[in-house]
Each structure stands twice: as structure tokens, then as C-alpha cells.
Design a protein around this motif. Structure first.
Motif, PDB file in Angstrom:
ATOM      1  N   ARG A 275     -49.176  10.448 -26.945  1.00  0.00           N
ATOM      2  CA  ARG A 275     -50.169  11.407 -27.453  1.00  0.00           C
ATOM      3  C   ARG A 275     -49.915  12.783 -26.854  1.00  0.00           C
ATOM      4  N   LEU A 276     -49.968  13.788 -27.703  1.00  0.00           N
ATOM      5  CA  LEU A 276     -49.914  15.188 -27.262  1.00  0.00           C
ATOM      6  C   LEU A 276     -51.132  15.898 -27.821  1.00  0.00           C
ATOM      7  N   GLU A 277     -52.016  16.341 -26.928  1.00  0.00           N
ATOM      8  CA  GLU A 277     -53.227  17.045 -27.361  1.00  0.00           C
ATOM      9  C   GLU A 277     -53.218  18.458 -26.803  1.00  0.00           C
ATOM     10  N   LEU A 278     -53.453  19.429 -27.691  1.00  0.00           N
ATOM     11  CA  LEU A 278     -53.504  20.836 -27.327  1.00  0.00           C
ATOM     12  C   LEU A 278     -54.875  21.381 -27.690  1.00  0.00           C
ATOM     13  N   ASP A 279     -55.552  21.957 -26.728  1.00  0.00           N
ATOM     14  CA  ASP A 279     -56.834  22.623 -26.967  1.00  0.00           C
ATOM     15  C   ASP A 279     -56.666  24.096 -26.634  1.00  0.00           C
ATOM     16  N   TYR A 280     -56.981  24.949 -27.627  1.00  0.00           N
ATOM     17  CA  TYR A 280     -56.803  26.386 -27.424  1.00  0.00           C
ATOM     18  C   TYR A 280     -58.088  27.106 -27.799  1.00  0.00           C
ATOM     19  N   VAL A 281     -58.641  27.849 -26.851  1.00  0.00           N
ATOM     20  CA  VAL A 281     -59.870  28.606 -27.072  1.00  0.00           C
ATOM     21  C   VAL A 281     -59.493  29.930 -27.725  1.00  0.00           C
ATOM     22  N   LEU A 282     -59.817  30.069 -29.014  1.00  0.00           N
ATOM     23  CA  LEU A 282     -59.490  31.295 -29.746  1.00  0.00           C
ATOM     24  C   LEU A 282     -60.448  32.419 -29.399  1.00  0.00           C
ATOM     25  N   SER A 283     -61.712  32.064 -29.192  1.00  0.00           N
ATOM     26  CA  SER A 283     -62.737  33.047 -28.832  1.00  0.00           C
ATOM     27  C   SER A 283     -63.913  32.294 -28.240  1.00  0.00           C
ATOM     28  N   ASP A 284     -64.977  33.002 -27.932  1.00  0.00           N
ATOM     29  CA  ASP A 284     -66.166  32.347 -27.391  1.00  0.00           C
ATOM     30  C   ASP A 284     -66.794  31.398 -28.398  1.00  0.00           C
ATOM     31  N   ARG A 285     -66.436  31.550 -29.683  1.00  0.00           N
ATOM     32  CA  ARG A 285     -67.071  30.748 -30.726  1.00  0.00           C
ATOM     33  C   ARG A 285     -66.107  29.791 -31.437  1.00  0.00           C
ATOM     34  N   LEU A 286     -64.813  29.925 -31.200  1.00  0.00           N
ATOM     35  CA  LEU A 286     -63.824  29.138 -31.934  1.00  0.00           C
ATOM     36  C   LEU A 286     -62.869  28.434 -30.970  1.00  0.00           C
ATOM     37  N   THR A 287     -62.652  27.130 -31.219  1.00  0.00           N
ATOM     38  CA  THR A 287     -61.683  26.350 -30.452  1.00  0.00           C
ATOM     39  C   THR A 287     -60.818  25.546 -31.406  1.00  0.00           C
ATOM     40  N   PHE A 288     -59.512  25.637 -31.217  1.00  0.00           N
ATOM     41  CA  PHE A 288     -58.558  24.913 -32.061  1.00  0.00           C
ATOM     42  C   PHE A 288     -57.980  23.747 -31.269  1.00  0.00           C
ATOM     43  N   THR A 289     -57.913  22.575 -31.932  1.00  0.00           N
ATOM     44  CA  THR A 289     -57.368  21.376 -31.304  1.00  0.00           C
ATOM     45  C   THR A 289     -56.309  20.758 -32.198  1.00  0.00           C
ATOM     46  N   SER A 290     -55.190  20.420 -31.603  1.00  0.00           N
ATOM     47  CA  SER A 290     -54.131  19.695 -32.294  1.00  0.00           C
ATOM     48  C   SER A 290     -53.844  18.424 -31.528  1.00  0.00           C
ATOM     49  N   GLN A 291     -53.805  17.292 -32.246  1.00  0.00           N
ATOM     50  CA  GLN A 291     -53.466  16.023 -31.610  1.00  0.00           C
ATOM     51  C   GLN A 291     -52.379  15.335 -32.417  1.00  0.00           C
ATOM     52  N   THR A 292     -51.261  15.065 -31.768  1.00  0.00           N
ATOM     53  CA  THR A 292     -50.124  14.397 -32.387  1.00  0.00           C
ATOM     54  C   THR A 292     -49.940  13.051 -31.702  1.00  0.00           C
ATOM     55  N   ASN A 293     -49.906  11.970 -32.491  1.00  0.00           N
ATOM     56  CA  ASN A 293     -49.858  10.621 -31.938  1.00  0.00           C
ATOM     57  C   ASN A 293     -48.704   9.821 -32.529  1.00  0.00           C
ATOM     58  N   TYR A 294     -48.134   8.976 -31.696  1.00  0.00           N
ATOM     59  CA  TYR A 294     -47.156   7.989 -32.154  1.00  0.00           C
ATOM     60  C   TYR A 294     -47.556   6.637 -31.580  1.00  0.00           C
ATOM     61  N   PHE A 295     -47.476   5.604 -32.431  1.00  0.00           N
ATOM     62  CA  PHE A 295     -47.851   4.259 -32.005  1.00  0.00           C
ATOM     63  C   PHE A 295     -46.840   3.275 -32.554  1.00  0.00           C
ATOM     64  N   SER A 296     -46.398   2.355 -31.696  1.00  0.00           N
ATOM     65  CA  SER A 296     -45.525   1.270 -32.151  1.00  0.00           C
ATOM     66  C   SER A 296     -46.088  -0.049 -31.654  1.00  0.00           C
ATOM     67  N   PHE A 297     -45.947  -1.080 -32.488  1.00  0.00           N
ATOM     68  CA  PHE A 297     -46.470  -2.403 -32.181  1.00  0.00           C
ATOM     69  C   PHE A 297     -45.453  -3.440 -32.619  1.00  0.00           C
ATOM     70  N   ASP A 298     -45.139  -4.368 -31.720  1.00  0.00           N
ATOM     71  CA  ASP A 298     -44.215  -5.459 -32.031  1.00  0.00           C
ATOM     72  C   ASP A 298     -44.794  -6.745 -31.466  1.00  0.00           C
ATOM     73  N   GLN A 299     -44.823  -7.778 -32.298  1.00  0.00           N
ATOM     74  CA  GLN A 299     -45.394  -9.062 -31.874  1.00  0.00           C
ATOM     75  C   GLN A 299     -44.547 -10.211 -32.401  1.00  0.00           C
ATOM     76  N   VAL A 300     -44.292 -11.167 -31.525  1.00  0.00           N
ATOM     77  CA  VAL A 300     -43.604 -12.400 -31.889  1.00  0.00           C
ATOM     78  C   VAL A 300     -44.582 -13.546 -31.679  1.00  0.00           C
ATOM     79  N   THR A 301     -44.737 -14.383 -32.698  1.00  0.00           N
ATOM     80  CA  THR A 301     -45.723 -15.464 -32.667  1.00  0.00           C
ATOM     81  C   THR A 301     -45.073 -16.774 -33.071  1.00  0.00           C
ATOM     82  N   SER A 302     -45.489 -17.845 -32.402  1.00  0.00           N
ATOM     83  CA  SER A 302     -45.064 -19.196 -32.776  1.00  0.00           C
ATOM     84  C   SER A 302     -46.299 -20.082 -32.799  1.00  0.00           C
ATOM     85  N   ARG A 303     -46.464 -20.879 -33.875  1.00  0.00           N
ATOM     86  CA  ARG A 303     -47.668 -21.708 -33.999  1.00  0.00           C
ATOM     87  C   ARG A 303     -47.327 -23.101 -34.517  1.00  0.00           C
ATOM     88  N   ASP A 304     -48.076 -24.064 -34.036  1.00  0.00           N
ATOM     89  CA  ASP A 304     -48.030 -25.432 -34.548  1.00  0.00           C
ATOM     90  C   ASP A 304     -49.194 -25.561 -35.532  1.00  0.00           C
TER      91      ASP A 304
END
Length: 708
Positions: A275-304
């Protein structure tokens, strides 16, 4: 949950309290909505478990937290929120109904949610939002959202460690280090959590523990604040969850926890979040936020799948997902107008492989084929692209009344769904005559749909400490594609119309806090299982598909009361009620297996759930807390065939704090209540015996924590 941040050393003497004034209570902030609001102000029915509570309690995973959360019912495979299972009410469709977010990333599907990164170590807070969050969260938040916020770096040096031991060879070792690298500019935080547990079932056939569990979690985060306007956090986490078979044979419970499976079974899942989150205060009344996320999931399952020592039915799964998310938000605050607007994009790429093996002798009834294995190898790959624009604004209606405010929100979601599936069979020469009955298949399809999700609400501040709100909003779950032999069938998103009335009140200088919500939901275009009749080669063939053919309704509410009777003594209680009913739901219509569920309640939808308790802190650092969680009787299937009895589960914690040390002894399920969270009636492929999961028996443990 109560925010108990008062100093344990304060005296409970009434005259001393009068000299010191009212108790100083720190506000709990809800972050899972577009605007951050305190728990006592937000209209959403929310339960927040704070960092201080997590430090004191014995909860080691999200499921243990949800065990104590009214309105939520864990079931071993997942959970339901307000009576709605997180993977849908009719075991059909795609996507989820509850958005579970960890470190800003929304887990995309059933498997990643079931085996997510659920360590409760070094967590800032856990938020459980009951009711639709689709305007704020989008496609997978029809029933609610669960937000897990880990701690980010601070500019104070901190170190912590914890060692814990409990029943069933439970061991847990945790550590955290927060180090400023440049004064008030650059800081690093690293944490680790390692857990081992034997589990309950024992495999008598293989002479080994059947459900040994291992959970390893590691996270590092870097914070950079070069000036008063910019704040940037880069974090990365990795978790590995290994679990065995937590099923037992129903009729033997509770006299035996034994199983007799031919393979070792279990699941091995890996999660990575960046995760990369950027918070930038543009003025006393405005705030800009950017959030960039990457997620990976791997699962191996065995069942009877036959649940016997014979190797008759087995499967193996190799499941994976890759997710990229980009979220832009602009928050603004003026005298009478406060709100947030934004844009969101995500791409989800599941890639799954399933191998189902069957004994040809059991399949055909021909004894000489016993031990000859026929395998089905299927692949399931999809691509989901979601683009949304959204916003929410609160407007003071001073021209009508200085105590009245209007909330307006909306979200427009546009989604593209592509699916590619294939099935191949491996048939040994001894069973070659079966080849005609098992033909390789390939298919897929695509669909596109959009949704406009409005939200409108009014809030009236009756007094400075009491308010009423009335909110309407829509919820939705995304659509998808069902593949059938020779083609595909697309289905649309399903949606809900929700009306919610909320009350917030505090009394006696905020020592008593009351939150209440009442709701009514109508659910249309519900995704249910139907049957499509295909004509292939002049023959009619029945194929199961997902269609938008269901309707239902539910209503209920939650009431939460927290009372700080003194600086040392607190009471808390939350009760949730839900009444759910299918109004239209015919599964497998136009077939001999058609089932009409109209009038039935949802699976995992008890009418009453509750959590009640209190705590007392002595001046010498000793603290005792006792609580009880109640889950009413309910069914675990839409047929309403498999019941679960009601249950009370009691908890007790005794802690002692001396300087930087905290020592705690705890008991979960104090009375050793015996219960089955998923009922006792899922038949195996061969009929009886039947499989079920076990509720956690009495668990006794202790931990020591050191902060410096």
C-alpha cells in the motif's frame, strides 16, 4: 464496544471526581466511511474494537473478534452480517456481500476472505459496519463492511513484545519496533506475529493431529512527512496461514473429536499486501488523498470428500488472485458544507485450478475398477474491471433550522466481467469405456453492467447530546457469468433498498452513551440458482446457472449502551435483532429438484445476538473484565433443514499492569458450552456419516506483554 481509555489509577471516590470534573473520555473515530466521524456521531450502526481493547483481550484473529460482535455470526467458513452470509444468501452468484478490508485493500472473493491476513497484533482498530456501505465502498458491501487498520509509523520510539500460551498447545510470539529515522520526518515500523496451535480433531486413520495450524504475519511500513502538507506511508505485509481439517463426524460429537480421512487435508494460503498512501493538504479547506494498493493471494488445498479411510472422492485446489486498486479522494470542509468526492479503479484477476478425483469402482459399481482413479481437471480464470466515481456531502440547513443537516451521497459503478473456463478429464486405460461420458469442455463469456447508488439522509440535533437521523441508500452486489456446456449465461447485479433510523445520545457528562439503529431492507434481482435447458445435438440438457430471480426482505435493529459508572467501573452491552425472509426464491425451477424457499429465513440469520459485560480497574494496576456473547437459534441452509441451537459463551480476563509489563490470564467459553457453528447435517457424497464443525471448547490461556 466501550472505549475504556480512562486512567486506571484515578480514584472512584465521588468527592474526588467532583474536584477533578467530568471523566476525560477519548473519542473513537470511525474511518470506514468517506468521512471520518466519531462513533457517537456516525449514523451507521458500527462496532469499533480499539487498540487498547485488542491489547487487553485474547483475540488472535478476526473470527475471534466477530464471535463477540452482535449482528455478526461467524460459522467456520466465514460469517454473516445482519443475517446476510458474506458470500450471498442463495449459494449463487459472484462477488461478496460484505467488504473486508485490510490495510486499505478490499479482499476480492470467498477464498481470500476466508483465509485473509487476520492477525490482531499491532492493529490500530477493527471496525464492523452493519448495513449497506455500497455508496462508500462499492460492489461488495451490500450487507456491510469490516475494516482492519494496522498501526502506521509514528515519530516516537516504541518497542513491544508479547508471548502467549493457551489450551491445545497454543503458542504465540509477537514483536513490534517503531523507530524514528529523521526527527519528525522519517519513521519505520516493523511487526511480526507467529502462532502455532494443535486444533481439535485427531485423524485416527493416519494417527496424527488433523487440524494443526500455523499463522505467520510480517509487516513493515515507512512514513515520510517532509513538511506540514505532505504525509506518505508505504507499507508491505506478508502472511502465511496453514490449517488442517476442522471437520468431525456429526454423530460422534461431543463424545469424540476423531476423524478417519485417507489424506492429510488442509489449506496453505499466502497473502501479500502493498500500500502507498499519500495525503496532501492543498489548503485549510481541501485535502487530497491517493491510495495505491496491490494484493496477491495463493492457496493450495487438499480435501477428502468421502470422509472415510477409503480413497474414493478427493480434490485438490490451486487458487490465486491478483488485485490492483487506485483510489483518489478530495475532502473539503467549509462552514456549512463538508464532504468528499473521489474516483476508484480496480482490476481483479482470479486464476483457479481444481482437480477432482474419483475411484472408478465407486463410480461404476464394478469391483475390478476399485483403486483406478478418474480425474477431472478444471480451470477458472476471470478478469473484473471496476471504475467508480462517488461522493458524499453534509449540508447544514440553517435556513430551515440550525439543528438540521442534510446528507447527500451517490456512487456510479461501471464493471466489466470476463470469464474463461475449461474442463479436461484424465481417464486410465482400464476405464476407457467412460471416455464417451466425460468429454473435455471449454467455455467462457463476458458481461458489462453499471449501477447508480444514491444515498440521502436527514439528521436532527435534538439537543447538544442527542440526535436523530433518517437515511435511505441502495446496496448492490456485482453480476457475472455462468458457464454452461456450449455457451454462457450472464446475470446482473442484485440490489437492495434500505431505510435506516438512527439515534445517538449521551448523558451525565458523556458517562452514559446510547446508540440505536432500526432498519428495513427490500432485496430485488437476487442471484439464485436456476436451471437452463440447452439443446445440444437434438437433445435437451439441464445446466445449473445463476439468474436474477429472487426477492426477500429483512428488518431489525441494534441497541448499544455504554456506561462509565466511575473512573474504574464500566458496563457495556449491545443487542442486535434481525428478521429475514425470502419472498421469492425457487431454486432449480422447472426441474424435479425444484425447491421453493419462500417464507424461509436466511442461512446463519439468528433473530437475536448480544454481547454484555463489564470491567473494573483497581488503583494498583489490577483489572478484571467479564462478558457474555449470545447467539440465538437459527438455520445453516436456505432450506431451513439444518438447525443450530442457541448458545451463551462466557469470557473472563484478569490483567495486571506493572510499569511497562502487562500480565493477563483469560478464559474463553468459561462454562465449556458445546455447540456446532454450522449445524449437524451436511451429508457426504456417500450419505451418512455427516460432517460438522466444532465450536471452540473452554480455552484457558495467559500472556505477558512488555512495552518500552
Amino acid at each position: 464496544m466501550i472505549d475504556e481509555s480512562t486512567d486506571a489509577g484515578q480514584s472512584g471516590n465521588a468527592s474526588q471526581e467532583e474536584e477533578r470534573g467530568p471523566l476525560e473520555l477519548e473519542s473513537v473515530t470511525v474511518t470506514g466511511e468517506l468521512r471520518e466521524r466519531t462513533l457517537q456521531v456516525t449514523r451507521t450502526s458500527a462496532i469499533v474494537i480499539t487498540a487498547e481493547e485488542l491489547k487487553r483481550r485474547s483475540d488472535n484473529s478476526l473470527i475471534e473478534v466477530l464471535d463477540r460482535t452482535p449482528g455478526v455470526v461467524p460459522n467456520g467458513e466465514g460469517f454473516s452480517v445482519r443475517g446476510i452470509p458474506y458470500n450471498g444468501v442463495g449459494f449463487a452468484g459472484s462477488g461478496l456481500t460484505v467488504s473486508t478490508q485490510i490495510d486499505g485493500v478490499a479482499l476480492p472473493n470467498f477464498n481470500s476472505t476466508r483465509n485473509g491476513t487476520y492477525s490482531m497484533w499491532d492493529i490500530n482498530q477493527v471496525e464492523v459496519l452493519l448495513g449497506p456501505q455500497s455508496t462508500q465502498q462499492g460492489r461488495n458491501a451490500l450487507a456491510g463492511a469490516i475494516i482492519i487498520n494496522p498501526n502506521d509509523p509514528t515519530f516516537d520510539q516504541e518497542f513491544a513484545g508479547r508471548a502467549e500460551f493457551a489450551s491445545r498447545d497454543f503458542q504465540r510470539y509477537s514483536a513490534m519496533a517503531n523507530v524514528p529515522l529523521l526527527d519528525d520526518e522519517l519513521a519505520l515500523r516493523v511487526s511480526a506475529d507467529v502462532l502455532r496451535e494443535t486444533g481439535l480433531p485427531f485423524n485416527t486413520f493416519r494417527d496424527e493431529e488433523a487440524d494443526e495450524r500455523e499463522n505467520d504475519y510480517f509487516r513493515a511500513a515507512l512514513r515520510w512527512s517532509p513538511n506540514d502538507r505532505l504525509d506518505a506511508v508505504l507499507s508491505a505485509s506478508y502472511s502465511n496461514t496453514v490449517r488442517g481439517v476442522d471437520l468431525v463426524i456429526g454423530p460422534s460429537f461431543p463424545s469424540s473429536f476423531d476423524v478417519a480421512f485417507d489424506n492429510d487435508g488442509g489449506e496453505d494460503a499466502e497473502n501479500t499486501i502493498v500500500r502507498l498512501e499519500l495525503d496532501y493538504v492543498l489548503s485549510d479547506r481541501l485535502t487530497f488523498t491517493s491510495q495505491t494498493n496491490y494484493f496477491s493471494f495463493d492457496q493450495v488445498t487438499s480435501r477428502d470428500l468421502d470422509f472415510t479411510p477409503a480413497r474414493l472422492f478427493n480434490d485438490a485446489q490451486d487458487i490465486g488472485s491478483r488485485v490492483v486498486e487506485q483510489d483518489f479522494q478530495l475532502a473539503f470542509e467549509y462552514e456549512k458544507v463538508v464532504g468528499t468526492v473521489g474516483m476508484f479503479y480496480s482490476e481483479i484477476k482470479p486464476d483457479n485450478r481444481f482437480i477432482f478425483s474419483i475411484d472408478a469402482g465407486a463410480l461404476t459399481g464394478i469391483p475390478p475398477l476399485a483403486g483406478v482413479t478418474v480425474s477431472q481437471n478444471s480451470t477458472d480464470r476471470s478478469n473484473v474491471q471496476n471504475l467508480a466515481v462517488f461522493g458524499e456531502v453534509d449540508v447544514r440547513l440553517d435556513w430551515l433550522s440550525p439543528d438540521l443537516s442534510l446528507t447527500l451521497g451517490a456512487r456510479y459503478d461501471d464493471e466489466d466481467f470476463d470469464l474463461d473456463v475449461g474442463i479436461m478429464y484424465d481417464i486410465p486405460p482400464e476405464a476407457s469405456f467412460l471416455a464417451a461420458a466425460f468429454q473435455d469442455e471449454a467455455g467462457g463469456g463476458s458481461t458489462s453492467y453499471d449501477a447508480f447508488l444514491p444515498k440521502v439522509g436527514l439528521t436532527y440535533d435534538y439537543t447538544q447530546d442527542q440526535s436523530f437521523s433518517l437515511v435511505y441508500q441502495q446496496g448492490y452486489r456485482g453480476g457475472g457469468v455462468s458457464t454452461v456446456l456450449g455457451g454462457s449465461v450472464a446475470f446482473d447485479a442484485e440490489s437492495t433498498d434500505n431505510i435506516e433510523l438512527a439515534y445517538r445520545g449521551s448523558f451525565l457528562d458523556d458517562r452514559i452513551r446510547v446508540r440505536a439503529n432500526a432498519f428495513h431492507t427490500d432485496w430485488t434481482d437476487q442471484q439464485v440458482t436456476a436451471t437452463t435447458i440447452l439443446e445440444i445435438g437434438g437433445n435437451e440438457l439441464e445446466q445449473p446457472t445463476t439468474v436474477n430471480a429472487g426477492e426477500s426482505r429483512l428488518f431489525g435493529g441494534e441497541l448499544s449502551v455504554e456506561a462509565d459508572l466511575s473512573a474504574q467501573f464500566s458496563l457495556f452491552g449491545t443487542v442486535a435483532y434481525v428478521n429475514s425472509e425470502f419472498t421469492t426464491f425457487v431454486e432449480n425451477a422447472n426441474t424435479d429438484n425444484a425447491q421453493d424457499f419462500a417464507g424461509n429465513e436466511f442461512a446463519f440469520s439468528p433473530e437475536i445476538t448480544a454481547y454484555l459485560g463489564g470491567s473494573y480497574a483497581w488503583e494498583n494496576g489490577l483489572r478484571f473484565e467479564a462478558s457474555a456473547a449470545y447467539t440465538g437459534s437459527h438455520f445453516t441452509d436456505p432450506e431451513n433443514f439444518i438447525p443450530v441451537d442457541d448458545r451463551w459463551v462466557l469470557y473472563a480476563d484478569l490483567g495486571y499492569q506493572y510499569k511497562n509489563y502487562t500480565l493477563s490470564v483469560y478464559v474463553r467459553n468459561l462454562l465449556d458450552e458445546e455447540y456446532l457453528p454450522i449445524g449437524d447435517g451436511f451429508p457426504s457424497f456417500l450419505g451418512p456419516p455427516i460432517q460438522t464443525r466444532l465450536g471452540e471448547p473452554r480455552t484457558v490461556g495467559a500472556f505477558v506483554r512488555y512495552d518500552f
